[in-house]
Structure formats: C-alpha cells, structure tokens
Write a protein that holds these residues in place. Structure first.
Motif, PDB file in Angstrom:
ATOM      1  N   UNK A   7       0.827  -1.211   0.000  1.00 45.56           N
ATOM      2  CA  UNK A   7       0.000   0.000   0.000  1.00 45.56           C
ATOM      3  C   UNK A   7       0.859   1.257   0.000  1.00 45.56           C
ATOM      4  N   UNK A   8       1.892   1.266   0.814  1.00 48.74           N
ATOM      5  CA  UNK A   8       2.776   2.432   0.894  1.00 48.74           C
ATOM      6  C   UNK A   8       3.510   2.639  -0.423  1.00 48.74           C
ATOM      7  N   UNK A   9       4.044   1.573  -1.001  1.00 49.55           N
ATOM      8  CA  UNK A   9       4.809   1.743  -2.225  1.00 49.55           C
ATOM      9  C   UNK A   9       3.927   2.155  -3.388  1.00 49.55           C
ATOM     10  N   UNK A  10       2.709   1.650  -3.473  1.00 51.41           N
ATOM     11  CA  UNK A  10       1.801   2.070  -4.539  1.00 51.41           C
ATOM     12  C   UNK A  10       1.504   3.561  -4.411  1.00 51.41           C
ATOM     13  N   UNK A  60      11.800  -3.121  -4.817  1.00 52.20           N
ATOM     14  CA  UNK A  60      11.378  -2.486  -3.571  1.00 52.20           C
ATOM     15  C   UNK A  60      12.332  -2.924  -2.472  1.00 52.20           C
ATOM     16  N   UNK A  61      12.865  -1.956  -1.727  1.00 52.65           N
ATOM     17  CA  UNK A  61      13.858  -2.250  -0.696  1.00 52.65           C
ATOM     18  C   UNK A  61      13.269  -1.930   0.674  1.00 52.65           C
ATOM     19  N   UNK A  62      13.242  -2.928   1.547  1.00 50.08           N
ATOM     20  CA  UNK A  62      12.709  -2.755   2.901  1.00 50.08           C
ATOM     21  C   UNK A  62      13.651  -1.886   3.728  1.00 50.08           C
ATOM     22  N   UNK A  63      13.101  -1.246   4.751  1.00 56.70           N
ATOM     23  CA  UNK A  63      13.895  -0.406   5.642  1.00 56.70           C
ATOM     24  C   UNK A  63      15.070  -1.187   6.215  1.00 56.70           C
ATOM     25  N   UNK A  79      13.979   0.422 -11.661  1.00 58.76           N
ATOM     26  CA  UNK A  79      13.715   1.461 -10.667  1.00 58.76           C
ATOM     27  C   UNK A  79      13.909   0.832  -9.288  1.00 58.76           C
ATOM     28  N   UNK A  80      14.735   1.447  -8.450  1.00 61.36           N
ATOM     29  CA  UNK A  80      14.985   0.988  -7.081  1.00 61.36           C
ATOM     30  C   UNK A  80      14.295   1.967  -6.146  1.00 61.36           C
ATOM     31  N   UNK A  81      13.416   1.458  -5.295  1.00 58.49           N
ATOM     32  CA  UNK A  81      12.576   2.315  -4.464  1.00 58.49           C
ATOM     33  C   UNK A  81      12.635   1.867  -3.010  1.00 58.49           C
ATOM     34  N   UNK A  82      12.957   2.799  -2.107  1.00 62.02           N
ATOM     35  CA  UNK A  82      12.934   2.514  -0.677  1.00 62.02           C
ATOM     36  C   UNK A  82      11.514   2.345  -0.175  1.00 62.02           C
ATOM     37  N   UNK A 113      16.038   6.635  -0.843  1.00 61.61           N
ATOM     38  CA  UNK A 113      17.143   5.924  -0.204  1.00 61.61           C
ATOM     39  C   UNK A 113      18.245   6.918   0.166  1.00 61.61           C
ATOM     40  N   UNK A 114      19.124   6.491   1.052  1.00 61.22           N
ATOM     41  CA  UNK A 114      20.344   7.234   1.377  1.00 61.22           C
ATOM     42  C   UNK A 114      21.530   6.470   0.813  1.00 61.22           C
TER      43      UNK A 114
END
Length: 185
Positions: A7-10, A60-63, A79-82, A113-114
């Motif tokens: 839900x958050x990533x969408x 999608x990369x988890x915290x 695409x790399x997404x935090x 991301x950092x």
C-alpha cells in the motif's frame, strides 16, 4: 513483506515515472538464493537488479542498512525504491571502500534511499563516490559523506553527466580537487 508495504509503495510511486515490468523485493533478512518475492526477498539490491535482466522492472527495498560489497550498477530499465517515503530508513553503505551506485540507462531510477560513505581512491580516477549518474533519474534521496581522494577528481557525493537529480539532499562530500558535493557536466 506485508500488505502495508504494498500500500505504501503504490501510494508513493504515483509520481515516479511510468513503472512496469516484474517486481523484486530486498530485505536485510533476505537471501540471494530465494526468489525475490515479497515472501522470499533477496538480501542484496545487486541480486534483484541482476534477476530482472534486460527487461527491467521494479526493486522495492525494505527499511534497513545494506552494507555493500560491490557497487550497485543499473544499466537496464530498473527502478529501485525505498520502502518508506523517508530516505533515512533505507541506507546503502559503501563502507568507505567503493562507489555506492551507478545509473546508466534512460529508464533507470532511484528513490527514497540514502547513499553514504562511498569512496574512490587515487587509482579509481573517477568522480562521484556515492552516485555516478549519466542517465536515469534520482529523486528524494540523501547523499552523504562521499569521498573522492584523487586531486583531479570532483563530486565527492555525486557526478551528474546526464539524467536528472531532483529533490535530493547532499551532505559532507569531500573531493581531492574540485567541488565537494556535486560535479555536473
């Protein structure tokens, strides 16, 4: 991975260029021998990018903090997404031993991301210890404490020779002989 992550990533991707293709997941407790699904994520971004091949897709990369043993290189439409809209929650750490990330495809992207502690020695003769961007898009990221040691190099945190760097914060970059945070051409 849980439904909250989906839900958050969408929601957060609504403005991040057209996304499509296959999806892979990465988590600090993942395993690179797994499938890269939400239930069996990979441990490294490099493995996720590799698994998508030339067709590309979304990672999608988890915290968490990901200590890198190699540069994340994206030369395909990936695409790399935090996981969080807060880039401080997903950290790619170069360990003061290597460049953190290199994007070189028009449809490559990085968001939320950092990138930290990238390092290039005298022998590397290059710019952009945390980020080397020639194509693609980097948005809503933090770049900090990148260091290019050689006198002729610049852009301790980032080299931007093409592509787009947008809404990013840069801190503490050091360069042997030029701009400390960013070098643009």
């Amino acid at each position: 991975m849980n439904t909250m992550l989906v839900a958050v990533t969408v929601a957060m991707l609504a403005g991040f260029a057209a996304l499509g293709g296959e999806v892979r997941y990465v988590a600090t407790d993942g395993n690179d021998s797994d499938s890269g699904s939400g239930e069996a994520p990979f441990a490294t971004v490099a493995r996720a990018v590799e698994s998508l091949g030339d067709a590309g897709g979304i990672v999608y990369v988890a915290d968490g903090t990901y200590a890198l043993d190699a540069t994340i290189e994206v030369s395909t439409p990936v695409k790399i997404v935090g996981e969080s809209a807060d880039p401080t929650k997903v950290v790619f750490d170069g360990g003061k031993a290597r460049r953190v990330c290199k994007l070189s495809h028009d449809d490559a992207g990085l968001r939320y991301v950092t990138l930290k502690d990238g390092y290039l020695s005298d022998a590397d003769a290059a710019n952009g210890a945390n980020l080397y961007l020639t194509k693609g898009m980097v948005e809503d990221c933090i770049l900090r404490d990148g260091n290019t040691k050689s006198w002729g190099n610049a852009g301790g945190n980032a080299y931007v020779g093409g592509g787009r760097l947008s809404r990013c914060r840069l801190y503490g970059g050091k360069a042997g002989g030029g701009s400390h945070d960013i070098n643009e051409w």
